[in-house]
Enzyme design. Structure first.
Site, PDB file in Angstrom:
ATOM      1  CD  GLN A   1     -11.387  -7.180  -6.865  1.00 12.57           C
ATOM      2  OE1 GLN A   1     -12.154  -8.117  -7.102  1.00 12.57           O
ATOM      3  NE2 GLN A   1     -11.768  -5.923  -6.935  1.00 12.57           N
TER       4      GLN A   1
ATOM      5  CB  CYS B   1      -9.325  -0.686   7.001  1.00  5.98           C
ATOM      6  SG  CYS B   1      -8.674  -1.591   5.587  1.00  5.98           S
TER       7      CYS B   1
HETATM    8  P1  H2U Z   1     -11.950  -3.126  -5.039  1.00  3.62           P
HETATM    9  O1  H2U Z   1     -11.480  -2.143  -4.045  1.00  3.62           O
HETATM   10  O2  H2U Z   1     -11.108  -3.180  -6.275  1.00  3.62           O
HETATM   11  O3  H2U Z   1     -13.422  -2.963  -5.295  1.00  3.62           O
HETATM   12  O4  H2U Z   1     -11.774  -4.566  -4.370  1.00  3.62           O
HETATM   13  C1  H2U Z   1     -12.246  -4.869  -3.113  1.00  3.62           C
HETATM   14  C2  H2U Z   1     -12.930  -6.222  -3.140  1.00  3.62           C
HETATM   15  O5  H2U Z   1     -13.062  -6.662  -1.808  1.00  3.62           O
HETATM   16  C3  H2U Z   1     -14.344  -6.180  -3.729  1.00  3.62           C
HETATM   17  O6  H2U Z   1     -14.395  -7.037  -4.854  1.00  3.62           O
HETATM   18  C4  H2U Z   1     -14.265  -7.375  -1.655  1.00  3.62           C
HETATM   19  C5  H2U Z   1     -15.243  -6.689  -2.597  1.00  3.62           C
HETATM   20  O7  H2U Z   1     -16.190  -7.610  -3.062  1.00  3.62           O
HETATM   21  N1  H2U Z   1     -14.655  -7.332  -0.252  1.00  3.62           N
HETATM   22  C6  H2U Z   1     -14.640  -8.510   0.485  1.00  3.62           C
HETATM   23  O8  H2U Z   1     -14.373  -9.571  -0.059  1.00  3.62           O
HETATM   24  N2  H2U Z   1     -14.919  -8.457   1.823  1.00  3.62           N
HETATM   25  C7  H2U Z   1     -15.252  -7.315   2.488  1.00  3.62           C
HETATM   26  O9  H2U Z   1     -15.441  -7.339   3.694  1.00  3.62           O
HETATM   27  C8  H2U Z   1     -15.430  -6.059   1.754  1.00  3.62           C
HETATM   28  C9  H2U Z   1     -15.014  -6.065   0.314  1.00  3.62           C
HETATM   29 ZN    ZN Z   2      -6.391  -1.084   6.101  1.00  2.94          ZN
END
Ligand code: H2U
Ligand code: ZN
Length: 342
Positions: free
Chosen positions: A165, A47
């Site tokens: 977010q 994760c």
């Molecule tokens: P959502 O699950 O609502 O899509 O939000 C997750 C956000 O996390 C998503 O906008 C960001 C994605 O761009 N993200 C990161 O900033 N870093 C990561 O390593 C994976 C996802």
């Molecule tokens: Zn996690």
């Protein structure tokens, strides 16, 4: 009238919704299966939001204990975008947009969701929202801070780890702009907030109220579009989250928790939704017309898997619902305060 097809007005946006209560009586022979009680592990090495893990961009999360905020590695809005406009006649218009996008981990625990967290830890999330609203809003190029949570794969949420977010930008986005206009018209006329008056009426009528505590009311708005759409509204007409006291933030956390427990209990599933705050822009102007609130837009209609589709007539004409807001509110209100997973 309420038994027959009718239109309801949304005074916050000026939009309308078509309500067809007679259709709710039509037979249903589809699935009604319940969701699973399956538990995820409290830590998942794959994760990108769990403490200590490496994200897609290569950065490493600290060993955080409560909440953790970082700049989105794939931000839709960027700080250093050059400013400019481009117009070609009346039909082609472009404006540059600057902003900042952040991700908020609500808890280090991979297996939890808001309704499974303690009210104190949810208060920690509200504290972060408050701090981010203030800090992001203090930038001159940030005029609106949109705080939201996408929950569940059907809502496009990319990871079950509890998170939300923030997208903060120069321009007032479309939905808050509609609400600002309507609230301003109302405030200029009556010198009271639209939602303050609406809340007083709803508390008296009771039929659409789902839950309330000393400082917040959870209700299904009269003009709800989604089957189990709700709003959390503060009793005091505060225009933004920075004005909430500690006690109010705790009450906000309590309302968020109670509502999401009911949501999970409705179809005995981790209930998906998109939720978010609407509040005053951070444009240095005074906004007494704004009454902050949180919207919940959940897609589920009838079971853990049967969702409402916004298609056909709704896409081309006007959103429509069958089950009335009053019926939805009664169903949510009557659900247990104890999470079905126990
Ligand atoms: P959502 O699950 O609502 O899509 O939000 C997750 C956000 O996390 C998503 O906008 C960001 C994605 O761009 N993200 C990161 O900033 N870093 C990561 O390593 C994976 C996802
Ligand atoms: Zn996690």
């Amino acid at each position: 009238m309420e038994e027959h097809p009718h239109r309801r007005y949304n005074p916050l946006t000026g939009d309308w919704v078509l309500v067809s209560p007679h259709r709710a009586k039509r037979p249903w022979q589809g699935q009604v299966e319940k969701g699973s009680k399956e538990r995820r592990p409290s830590y998942d090495e794959g994760c990108y939001l769990c403490p200590g893990n490496t994200r897609a961009g290569g950065k490493q999360n600290p060993d955080y204990q409560q909440t953790y905020v970082f700049t989105n590695d794939f931000s839709a809005l960027l700080k250093d975008t050059p400013q400019g406009n481009y117009e070609e006649g009346e039909l082609f218009k472009t404006e540059s947009e600057q902003g900042i996008c952040k991700v908020i981990c609500f808890s280090p625990r991979h297996d939890l969701t808001i309704p499974e967290m303690s009210v104190e830890s949810i208060k920690g999330v509200v504290d972060v929202w408050q701090k981010e609203y203030e800090e992001l809003g203090a930038n001159d190029f940030i005029n609106y801070v949109q705080i939201f949570e996408n929950k569940g794969a059907v809502m496009g949420c990319s990871n079950p780890h509890p998170h939300g977010q923030i997208w903060a930008g120069r321009t007032l986005p479309v939905e808050p702009a509609k609400e600002q206009q309507k609230q301003k018209e109302y405030y200029d006329k009556y010198k009271r907030t639209l939602l303050g008056d609406y809340l007083r009426a709803e508390v008296e009528k009771k039929e659409r109220v789902v839950y309330s505590n000393d400082h917040f009311v959870v209700l299904v708005p009269y003009w709800a579009v989604w089957p189990f759409e709700t709003m959390i509204i503060p009793c005091r007409a505060v225009s933004s989250i920075d004005q909430l006291s500690d006690e109010e933030k705790l009450a906000f956390a309590d309302a968020y928790r109670e509502l999401t427990i009911k949501y999970d209990n409705l179809f005995e599933t981790s209930f998906p939704y998109s939720a978010g705050l609407h509040q005053a822009p951070t444009d240095q102007e005074k906004h007494p017309e704004w009454h902050m609130h949180m919207h919940f837009y959940p897609p589920l209609l009838r079971s853990a898997t049967v969702k409402k589709f916004m298609v056909g007539y709704e896409m081309l004409a006007t959103p429509q619902r069958d089950i009335t807001a009053e019926t939805s509110a009664a169903r949510l209100r009557d659900l247990s305060k104890v999470h079905y997973k126990g």
